[in-house]
Design a protein around this motif. Sequence first.
Motif, mmCIF file in Angstrom:
data_model
loop_
_atom_site.group_PDB
_atom_site.id
_atom_site.type_symbol
_atom_site.label_atom_id
_atom_site.label_comp_id
_atom_site.label_asym_id
_atom_site.label_seq_id
_atom_site.Cartn_x
_atom_site.Cartn_y
_atom_site.Cartn_z
ATOM 1 N N TYR A 39 78.280 56.424 35.719
ATOM 2 C CA TYR A 39 78.699 57.702 36.307
ATOM 3 C C TYR A 39 77.718 58.145 37.399
ATOM 4 O O TYR A 39 78.121 58.467 38.518
ATOM 5 N N ARG A 43 78.546 58.216 41.325
ATOM 6 C CA ARG A 43 78.513 59.551 41.938
ATOM 7 C C ARG A 43 77.577 59.542 43.150
ATOM 8 O O ARG A 43 77.886 60.140 44.188
ATOM 9 N N THR A 53 81.871 67.115 43.743
ATOM 10 C CA THR A 53 81.503 66.680 42.389
ATOM 11 C C THR A 53 82.601 66.943 41.352
ATOM 12 O O THR A 53 82.914 66.042 40.571
ATOM 13 N N PHE A 56 85.252 64.308 41.769
ATOM 14 C CA PHE A 56 84.748 63.020 41.299
ATOM 15 C C PHE A 56 84.752 62.970 39.774
ATOM 16 O O PHE A 56 85.190 61.980 39.179
ATOM 17 N N ASP A 57 84.285 64.035 39.127
ATOM 18 C CA ASP A 57 84.237 64.076 37.655
ATOM 19 C C ASP A 57 85.623 63.870 37.052
ATOM 20 O O ASP A 57 85.793 63.084 36.111
ATOM 21 N N ARG A 90 76.224 65.163 33.651
ATOM 22 C CA ARG A 90 76.733 66.280 34.452
ATOM 23 C C ARG A 90 76.118 67.600 34.010
ATOM 24 O O ARG A 90 76.101 68.555 34.762
#
Length: 94
Positions: A39, A43, A53, A56-57, A90
Amino acid sequence: MVRFGTMLRRQGLPVTLIHVSDAIRALEHLDITDRDEIYLGLRAVFVGRPEDTPTFDRCFDAFWRWQAEEGQSIPGMLAASPADGGSDPRTSAA
């Protein structure tokens, strides 16, 4: 990785062929059994602006979950969740 890049592009991230190539090269240096490491590595390659972000998550979670359900995942991509004692990059302090 091409399909993941396509998914990100369709969701509005400015993903280019160079991003996809860089992501493939990044995977060569990451522990592919560690979902958090994958991840963070992806990222770093695909997210150039903080506002990208969340997109993307969502894509990362949806894509790698779908791949696992189809039996096509990278081993370990559905590793322990934070509830199971795993960390969530995250929410971790940088």
